[in-house]
Structure formats: structure tokens, C-alpha cells
Design an enzyme around this catalytic site. Structure first.
Site, PDB file in Angstrom:
ATOM      1  N   LYS A  69      99.708   5.430  69.401  1.00 43.54           N
ATOM      2  CA  LYS A  69      99.531   5.482  67.936  1.00 43.54           C
ATOM      3  C   LYS A  69     100.055   4.249  67.203  1.00 43.54           C
ATOM      4  CE  LYS A  69      97.782   8.997  69.102  1.00 43.54           C
ATOM      5  NZ  LYS A  69      96.449   8.604  69.529  1.00 43.54           N
ATOM      6  N   SER A  70     100.013   3.126  67.905  1.00 47.12           N
ATOM      7  CA  SER A  70     100.482   1.879  67.287  1.00 47.12           C
ATOM      8  C   SER A  70      99.349   0.890  67.065  1.00 47.12           C
ATOM      9  CB  SER A  70     101.548   1.230  68.182  1.00 47.12           C
ATOM     10  OG  SER A  70     102.616   2.099  68.374  1.00 47.12           O
ATOM     11  N   GLY A  71      98.104   1.356  67.205  1.00 50.28           N
ATOM     12  CA  GLY A  71      96.970   0.457  67.018  1.00 50.28           C
ATOM     13  C   GLY A  71      96.349   0.001  68.329  1.00 50.28           C
ATOM     14  N   THR A  72      96.514   0.814  69.362  1.00 50.89           N
ATOM     15  CA  THR A  72      95.989   0.476  70.687  1.00 50.89           C
ATOM     16  C   THR A  72      94.478   0.215  70.646  1.00 50.89           C
ATOM     17  OG1 THR A  72      97.534   2.183  71.432  1.00 50.89           O
ATOM     18  CG2 THR A  72      96.082   1.219  73.098  1.00 50.89           C
ATOM     19  N   THR A  73      93.747   1.123  70.012  1.00 45.33           N
ATOM     20  CA  THR A  73      92.279   1.035  69.985  1.00 45.33           C
ATOM     21  C   THR A  73      91.841  -0.269  69.301  1.00 45.33           C
ATOM     22  OG1 THR A  73      92.387   3.420  69.604  1.00 45.33           O
ATOM     23  CG2 THR A  73      90.226   2.389  69.416  1.00 45.33           C
ATOM     24  N   TRP A  74      92.508  -0.590  68.242  1.00 49.02           N
ATOM     25  CA  TRP A  74      92.213  -1.812  67.478  1.00 49.02           C
ATOM     26  C   TRP A  74      92.478  -3.050  68.346  1.00 49.02           C
ATOM     27  CZ3 TRP A  74      95.343  -3.080  62.354  1.00 49.02           C
ATOM     28  CH2 TRP A  74      94.624  -4.014  61.602  1.00 49.02           C
ATOM     29  N   HIS A 132     100.766   2.221  78.055  1.00 45.05           N
ATOM     30  CA  HIS A 132     101.842   2.591  77.126  1.00 45.05           C
ATOM     31  C   HIS A 132     103.199   2.437  77.815  1.00 45.05           C
ATOM     32  CE1 HIS A 132      99.069   3.975  74.161  1.00 45.05           C
ATOM     33  NE2 HIS A 132      98.754   5.114  74.728  1.00 45.05           N
ATOM     34  N   ARG A 283      91.752   8.035  62.439  1.00 45.16           N
ATOM     35  CA  ARG A 283      92.176   9.026  61.443  1.00 45.16           C
ATOM     36  C   ARG A 283      92.158   8.366  60.058  1.00 45.16           C
ATOM     37  NH1 ARG A 283      96.943  11.281  59.137  1.00 45.16           N
ATOM     38  NH2 ARG A 283      98.037   9.413  59.812  1.00 45.16           N
ATOM     39  N   LYS A 284      93.237   7.647  59.718  1.00 47.21           N
ATOM     40  CA  LYS A 284      93.258   6.976  58.410  1.00 47.21           C
ATOM     41  C   LYS A 284      93.353   5.458  58.530  1.00 47.21           C
ATOM     42  CE  LYS A 284      95.504  10.531  55.581  1.00 47.21           C
ATOM     43  NZ  LYS A 284      96.717  10.790  54.779  1.00 47.21           N
TER      44      LYS A 284
HETATM   45  P1  PAP Z   1      96.465   5.450  71.326  1.00 45.20           P
HETATM   46  O1  PAP Z   1      96.665   6.887  71.096  1.00 45.20           O
HETATM   47  O2  PAP Z   1      95.629   5.192  72.533  1.00 45.20           O
HETATM   48  O3  PAP Z   1      97.728   4.669  71.340  1.00 45.20           O
HETATM   49  P2  PAP Z   1      95.862   4.241  68.769  1.00 45.20           P
HETATM   50  O4  PAP Z   1      94.619   3.464  68.452  1.00 45.20           O
HETATM   51  O5  PAP Z   1      97.134   3.489  68.758  1.00 45.20           O
HETATM   52  O6  PAP Z   1      95.551   4.945  70.132  1.00 45.20           O
HETATM   53  O7  PAP Z   1      96.053   5.441  67.770  1.00 45.20           O
HETATM   54  C1  PAP Z   1      95.266   5.723  66.690  1.00 45.20           C
HETATM   55  C2  PAP Z   1      95.843   5.136  65.406  1.00 45.20           C
HETATM   56  O8  PAP Z   1      95.328   3.818  65.229  1.00 45.20           O
HETATM   57  C3  PAP Z   1      95.385   5.955  64.219  1.00 45.20           C
HETATM   58  O9  PAP Z   1      96.358   5.789  63.194  1.00 45.20           O
HETATM   59  P3  PAP Z   1      96.511   6.857  62.007  1.00 45.20           P
HETATM   60  O10 PAP Z   1      96.747   8.177  62.633  1.00 45.20           O
HETATM   61  O11 PAP Z   1      97.704   6.401  61.208  1.00 45.20           O
HETATM   62  O12 PAP Z   1      95.263   6.803  61.206  1.00 45.20           O
HETATM   63  C4  PAP Z   1      94.077   5.247  63.902  1.00 45.20           C
HETATM   64  O13 PAP Z   1      93.549   5.543  62.636  1.00 45.20           O
HETATM   65  C5  PAP Z   1      94.502   3.804  64.040  1.00 45.20           C
HETATM   66  N1  PAP Z   1      93.370   2.900  64.253  1.00 45.20           N
HETATM   67  C6  PAP Z   1      92.347   3.023  65.135  1.00 45.20           C
HETATM   68  N2  PAP Z   1      91.506   2.002  65.030  1.00 45.20           N
HETATM   69  C7  PAP Z   1      91.974   1.203  64.047  1.00 45.20           C
HETATM   70  C8  PAP Z   1      91.516  -0.029  63.457  1.00 45.20           C
HETATM   71  N3  PAP Z   1      90.403  -0.625  63.871  1.00 45.20           N
HETATM   72  N4  PAP Z   1      92.264  -0.557  62.474  1.00 45.20           N
HETATM   73  C9  PAP Z   1      93.399   0.027  62.056  1.00 45.20           C
HETATM   74  N5  PAP Z   1      93.878   1.187  62.545  1.00 45.20           N
HETATM   75  C10 PAP Z   1      93.177   1.768  63.544  1.00 45.20           C
END
Ligand code: PAP
Length: 319
Positions: A69-74, A132, A283-284
Site C-alpha cells: 500500500k505504498s504505491g507498488t502498482t504505480w 515487499h 482506491r483513491k
Molecule cells: P500493493 O498492495 O501491491 O502494495 P499498492 O499499489 O501499493 O499495491 O496499493 C494500492 C495503493 O496505491 C492504493 O492507495 P489508496 O488506498 O490510498 O487509494 C491505490 O489507490 C494507490 N495507487 C495505485 N495506483 C496508483 C497510481 N497510479 N498513482 C497513485 N496511487 C496509486
């Protein structure tokens, strides 16, 4: 899922694994075991051991490391796009048809999920993997080879809130914030303690900045262009003047933005390993969402805790 059953694997001597597990401190909620000073998810304990034992890093590898939840996907989407930009144009990007989690596999959830020692030698370089795992638990070959590590951190308040709101399945309930808050403050959460995880990468970065790049989610939010350039330079694929003039940095940043990725078909359907919905990773995507969930007293407690843990390290986070 029954984590104990999941860990059993034909190729792995399950008795040894169970014997080792018996010696470790563990919690049921969250289901974690303490290994090497960190609370790792019991569900991927076997996979972590397989990674440590069998992964052989190559000098050209790129390892993306984050707390959940630290921006892994990004970070996956950006790094994949930067490193492979000579192979396709933006409108042919594999991100249009595949999830970032398919294009950049995790060691624990993908590469070593089913196999103890898969053959990774045919993957074209640069191979990009994600994990992670804390720095201290990485396989020796990652630390010893010339491969690069990019660590991305996020402020602990938003990371905790994002984790609590994570809804991996159709019917999954959010994790109750109150119930988990104390555990988080004790460092008992997936891949925690937060502060030790951060400090491991931070200190490794200070020791060898050419090997470990330390990024902050909030910095990417504030100025994506400079951070994309930084990633490109770090992995040895700097943007040429011509590419900059063509607007390539903006195109990559735009494609990997939250709104863009969330709207793409592969991220609306399907799942990682048939377990975690691809859509649940979006999510957000905001900085400061914690203000909607944490009381001022909770926020103050986390800030005080982190300030004391990070004191003297030079590590700062931005809420
Ligand atoms: P992980 O569980 O594999 O670590 P990860 O992408 O870190 O995945 O977790 C999702 C968080 O990244 C979400 O945060 P939020 O709950 O505060 O919304 C998700 O919205 C955010 N996220 C995913 N993609 C992006 C992006 N392209 N830019 C910014 N935030 C993003």
C-alpha cells in the site's frame, strides 16, 4: 484461505518448514510470523524462504521494493514503461492489455508462489521483479550483485489507512481501523515494523546510493516529471533530449497515472493468482486520506512513534 495448507508444497520438505514455523513467534490476526526481526505474512513464508534460497540476481536486474500500500502498482507501471520504452510506443504499451502486477511479478506472490526454484534465465533483461520483503531479508545475491533496488515509501498514516481499506475480494470487509491501530503501533502488520522496514532501505541507500534509490509516494504526487527522470537515470536508461522534447516523460507519467491505470480494462477485471482483484489496487490514490479516518490523537501517536524511531537517521516522511 488456510495459510498453513497453502504453504505446503510438493517440492519443499514440509516437515522442515513446519518445524521452523513452530520455533517462530506468530500472530493469528494479522496472520504473521516473526522472521529475521520482521512480521512476514504466514501465507508467503515458504515463498520468502524459496526466494532467499534460490533467486540468483543478474547485474541488470531491477528490484522494486515497497511496504504494501505504498504505491507498488504505480512504481511497477512506471519502471516497466521507462525500462522498455524502446520496445513499443505508448499506444502499444502492454499496460493497455495487462495489469502492472502481471508485467512485474512479485517474488512472493508470483515467481515463487507455486514453484520452489523456477527457471528465470530466459526472461529478457532488464528483468524487473517486485517484493515487499525488507532489505535485511533479501537474497544475498541481490545485495551482492550490481542489480538496482528501487524502494518506494509512503507516509505511515496513509499507508495504514490504505491497508485497512484494502478490499481484495468481492465480499471482503475492510480491516477495522480501531482493532488494528495498536498492532500497527507495535509494528505487528504485514512486513512490519514500518520503521525498521523503512530504515533498512534508507540506510542501504545512504551507504550505496547507486545501488538503492529511495523514493517517496508523496514526491511522485508532487512532481512526477523529476521523479520519472530520476528513476530512468538510476536504472541506466536516461531520457535523451529528443525524448524529452517529444514529451515522452509526460506520456509515460500520464499512462501510469491513477486515473489512467484505473480506467484500463486489465485493471478493472481479473485478479492476481485468482485471489486479489486487480481493481482493488486502485482506491483513491491521494495524499492525506488519513485525515478522513484517523482521530487527531491517533495521528499524533503514529507521528510521535515514527519521529522517535527515525531520530538521527535523516529519514523524513511527508504527510
Ligand atoms: P500493493 O498492495 O501491491 O502494495 P499498492 O499499489 O501499493 O499495491 O496499493 C494500492 C495503493 O496505491 C492504493 O492507495 P489508496 O488506498 O490510498 O487509494 C491505490 O489507490 C494507490 N495507487 C495505485 N495506483 C496508483 C497510481 N497510479 N498513482 C497513485 N496511487 C496509486
Amino acid at each position: 484461505m488456510n495459510a498453513t495448507v497453502e504453504m505446503e508444497n510438493k517440492e519443499s520438505p514440509k516437515d522442515d518448514l513446519h518445524e521452523l514455523l513452530q520455533t517462530l513467534e506468530r500472530h493469528v490476526s494479522p496472520p504473521v510470523v516473526k522472521y529475521g526481526g520482521f512480521w512476514v505474512p504466514e501465507m508467503v513464508f515458504r515463498q520468502i524462504l524459496s526466494t532467499q534460497k534460490n533467486f540468483k540476481a543478474q547485474g541488470t536486474d531491477i528490484i522494486l521494493s515497497t511496504l504494501p500500500k505504498s504505491g507498488t502498482t504505480w512504481l511497477k507501471a512506471l519502471t516497466f514503461s521507462i525500462a522498455n520504452r524502446h520496445l513499443f510506443t505508448i499506444d502499444q504499451s502492454p499496460l493497455l492489455t495487462s495489469s502492472p502486477h502481471t508485467l512485474v511479478p512479485f517474488f512472493e506472490f508470483n515467481v515463487y508462489w507455486e514453484q520452489e526454484n523456477p527457471d528465470l534465465s530466459n526472461i529478457p533483461s532488464p528483468r524487473i521483479f517486485a517484493t515487499h520483503m525488507p532489505f535485511e531479508l533479501l537474497p544475498d545475491s541481490i545485495r551482492e550483485s550490481d542489480c538496482r533496488i528501487i524502494c518506494m515509501c509512503r507516509n505511515p498514516l496513509d499507508q495504514f489507512v490504505s491497508y485497512c481499506n484494502f478490499s481484495p475480494k468481492e465480499n471482503s470487509e475492510p480491516v477495522p481501523i480501531d482493532k488494528n491501530f495498536d498492532m500497527f503501533c507495535q509494528g505487528i502488520h504485514f512486513y512490519g515494523p514500518f520503521w525498521d522496514h523503512m530504515l533498512g532501505y534508507w540506510n542501504a541507500h545512504l551507504e550505496n546510493p547507486r545501488k538503492v534509490l529511495f523514493l517517496r509516494y508523496e514526491d511522485l504526487k508532487e512532481d512526477i516529471t523529476s521523479q520519472v527522470k530520476k528513476i530512468a537515470e538510476f536504472i541506466g536508461f536516461p531520457f535523451s533530449l529528443e525524448e524529452e522534447e517529444q514529451g515522452l516523460i509526460d506520456h509515460i507519467s500520464g499512462l501510469c497515472s491513477f486515473q489512467s491505470l484505473r480506467s484500463l480494462a486489465p485493471n478493472k477485471t481479473g485478479s492476481v493468482n485468482g485471489i486479489v482483484k486487480n481493481s482493488s489496487f486502485f482506491r483513491k490514490g491521494q495524499v492525506g486520506d488519513w485525515t478522513n479516518y484517523l482521530t487527531p490523537a491517533m495521528a499524533a501517536r503514529i507521528k510521535k512513534l515514527m519521529d522517535s524511531k527515525f531520530e538521527g537517521s535523516g529519514l523524513m516522511y511527508n504527510t
